[in-house]
Design an enzyme around this catalytic site. Structure first.
Site, PDB file in Angstrom:
ATOM      1  N   ASP A 144      24.316  -5.510   8.927  1.00  0.00           N
ATOM      2  CA  ASP A 144      24.455  -6.960   8.834  1.00  0.00           C
ATOM      3  C   ASP A 144      23.212  -7.617   9.430  1.00  0.00           C
ATOM      4  OD1 ASP A 144      25.424  -9.502   8.583  1.00  0.00           O
ATOM      5  OD2 ASP A 144      27.275  -9.164   9.698  1.00  0.00           O
ATOM      6  N   ASP A 150      22.466 -10.035   2.708  1.00  0.00           N
ATOM      7  CA  ASP A 150      22.068  -9.455   3.995  1.00  0.00           C
ATOM      8  C   ASP A 150      23.088  -8.463   4.564  1.00  0.00           C
ATOM      9  OD1 ASP A 150      24.036 -11.324   4.659  1.00  0.00           O
ATOM     10  OD2 ASP A 150      23.168 -11.669   6.622  1.00  0.00           O
ATOM     11  N   GLU A 151      23.985  -7.975   3.735  1.00  0.00           N
ATOM     12  CA  GLU A 151      24.969  -7.009   4.222  1.00  0.00           C
ATOM     13  C   GLU A 151      25.082  -5.832   3.275  1.00  0.00           C
ATOM     14  OE1 GLU A 151      28.964  -8.117   5.428  1.00  0.00           O
ATOM     15  OE2 GLU A 151      28.240 -10.162   5.727  1.00  0.00           O
TER      16      GLU A 151
END
Length: 412
Positions: free
Chosen positions: A15, A107-108
Site C-alpha cells: 500500500d 497504489d495497492e
DNA sequence: TCTGGGGTCCTAGGACCC
DNA sequence: TCTGGGGTCCTAGGACCC
C-alpha cells in the site's frame, strides 16, 4: 478456538503511503519533508502528505480551511499521468518477486508469495523487507507492507503500521493480532455494519472471529461470512491477476461550485458527461443498453431517471430525443442543482451484439467512419468548445444540444 | 466531516409463470 | 373470506471500496 498452520498460503499486500502526495515529493525535491496536499485544480484536498496530516488536514477539505490549519502547506495540482507512471514502476518491481501480482488499485497490490522461499533463499519477512527497500530506494516514495495467510489479513497487516511499515501475521498469531483491531478497521466492514456489530457486543476483529459460524450466518449476509472466514485464516478471495478490461458500468459526474438552476447549463453538462461515458464505452468496444442520469439538488436530493434502449448503441446522438425527454422529466425549474451525472450500464461487447438489432446499418456504418474524426478534432458536443470556468461564471451560454451530423456530407 | 469521482456486488421485493 | 408452492427475471437501493 481455531487452529491453523503458520503458512498455508502467503499473501503480501502493498500500500503506497499518501501515494499522490509522495509522488509529488519524489519528483520535486523542494517538497521533501514538507506538508504537501494535492488537488489544487479543484480547490479540494485529494491526497495529504504525512507532514500535512499532522496538522489535521483531511480529504475533501477546502483550500481556505487548510490554510488556516497549516499556513505553510503546499497545494499542488494533480498529475494522474505521473501517478500512473509511478504505479507502473511499482508493479514492475513487484513482478520481480512473484509472477502472481494483482493490481488492486493505482497504489495497492497483492502478491502471492507461496512457495517462493526456497527460490529466493529467504523467509517471507525478509522478502517483504527486500521489496520495500527496493521500491523505496528506486521510486523515492514509502510504502507499507502486510504479509499474512489471506488477502483480508494481509490488508489489515499493511494498515497496522503506517507509513513505511512491515507487519507479518502468520497463522499462529492471528488471534493475538486481531485483538488489537477495532471491527471498523476490517476491509469490507464499513460504518453501517460495524455499528450493527457493536450492538451485538462485537467491538474488535477478535470478537468477530470468536463467534460461531451459525451466529455469523444467521446475523449477516454472505459477503460478511466470507470476511469472517478470511479473518480466521481460510482463503476465500483469490488474487485477480487479469488486467482490467471489462466494465459493468461507466459513470461520469461533476459538481460545479456555484450551484445553478439554469436549464441550459445543466443540460449541456449532462450531455457532456453522457458523451464522455460513451467515448469510454467505445474504447472498450461496448454497446450501451441503459443510460441512467441524475441531477443532484443543493440539499443532496437526487432527481434521477433511466432509459432502456431497444437498440443498443455506441453513439449518444442517435438517442438524442430520448435523452432530452428524460432530462425534461427530472429537471425542475427554480431548484438549485450542484451535480449532474450519468451512468451507462448493461454494456454488451460489440462483437457479440446481434447486428440485426440495429435498424439502420448503413447509417451506423457512416457514423463509425466519422466518429473517430470527431473525437480527434474535438468537435463540440455540448460544452467542450467553452471553458468550464466561463460556463460556471455564466459569461457564455453553452448551446445545449448535440448537433445533428449532416451525414449526406460524408462520403462512404 | 456540511459531503469529490469512479467503481463493484448483494439483497429484497415485485411481476410473471407453472 | 380463507387458501399453496416454486422458479426466474428485473429493478431499486444499500453498502462498501479506493
Amino acid at each position: 478456538m481455531f487452529q491453523i498452520r503458520s503458512w498455508p498460503e502467503t499473501i503480501l499486500h502493498v500500500d503506497g503511503d499518501a501515494f499522490f502526495a509522495s509522488v509529488a515529493q519524489a519528483v520535486d525535491p523542494r517538497l521533501k519533508g514538507k506538508p504537501v496536499v494535492t488537488g489544487q485544480e479543484r480547490g479540494i484536498a485529494t491526497a495529504i502528505s504525512y507532514e500535512a496530516k499532522k496538522y489535521g488536514i483531511k480529504r475533501g477539505m477546502r483550500f481556505v480551511e487548510m490554510k488556516k490549519m497549516c499556513p505553510n502547506c503546499i497545494f499542488v495540482r494533480s498529475d494522474y499521468e505521473l501517478y500512473s507512471l509511478y504505479s507502473h514502476r511499482l508493479f514492475e518491481i513487484l513482478r520481480q518477486f512473484s509472477p502472481s501480482v494483482e493490481e488492486y488499485s493505482i497504489d495497492e497490490g497483492f502478491l502471492d508469495l507461496k512457495g517462493l522461499r526456497s527460490p529466493h533463499h529467504m523467509g517471507y519477512e525478509e522478502m517483504g523487507r527486500k521489496i520495500k527497500n527496493m521500491i523505496e530506494s528506486n521510486l523515492g516514495i514509502t510504502i507499507s507492507l502486510g504479509i499474512s495467510v489471506t488477502k483480508s489479513l494481509a490488508k489489515i497487516a499493511s494498515d497496522f503500521h503506517k507509513p513505511s511499515g512491515l507487519t507479518v501475521i502468520d497463522g499462529k498469531n492471528i488471534e493475538t493480532f486481531l485483538k488489537k483491531i477495532p471491527i471498523q478497521k476490517v476491509w469490507g466492514i464499513g460504518e453501517q455494519t460495524s455499528a450493527y456489530l457493536r450492538k451485538l457486543s462485537i467491538h474488535t476483529a477478535f470478537d468477530f472471529v470468536s463467534q460461531s459460524e451459525e451466529f455469523v450466518q444467521s446475523h449477516l449476509s454472505k459477503p460478511f461470512f466470507e470476511i469472517y472466514q478470511e479473518l480466521r485464516g481460510k482463503k476465500i478471495y483469490e488474487l485477480n491477476l487479469e488486467k482490467k478490461t471489462t466494465y459493468q458500468s461507466i459513470s461520469k459526474t461533476q459538481t460545479f461550485h456555484p450551484p445553478t438552476m439554469d436549464k441550459d447549463i445543466l443540460w449541456a453538462r449532462l450531455l457532456a458527461h453522457i458523451e464522455d461515458a460513451f467515448i469510454k464505452a467505445r474504447t472498450y468496444n461496448y454497446r450501451v443498453e441503459k443510460v441512467h442520469m441524475f441531477l443532484k439538488t443543493q440539499s443532496f436530493l437526487y432527481h434521477a431517471t433511466e432509459i432502456k434502449l431497444k437498440n443498443q448503441t455506441q453513439y449518444p446522438f442517435l438517442i438524442r430525443n430520448e435523452l432530452e425527454k428524460a432530462f425534461n422529466k427530472i429537471y425542475h425549474p427554480h431548484v438549485l442543482y450542484r451535480t449532474t451525472g450519468c451512468t451507462i450500464t448493461n454494456l454488451k461487447e460489440d462483437a457479440n451484439t446481434q447486428q440485426g438489432l440495429f435498424q439502420n446499418l448503413h447509417l451506423e456504418h457512416k457514423v463509425k467512419k466519422i466518429y473517430p474524426f470527431i473525437e480527434t478534432k474535438k468537435i463540440d458536443f455540448g460544452t467542450s468548445l467553452f471553458d468550464k470556468e466561463e460556463i460556471q461564471e455564466k459569461k457564455v451560454k453553452p448551446k445545449p444540444s448535440i448537433p445533428f451530423l449532416d451525414l449526406s456530407l460524408i462520403s462512404t
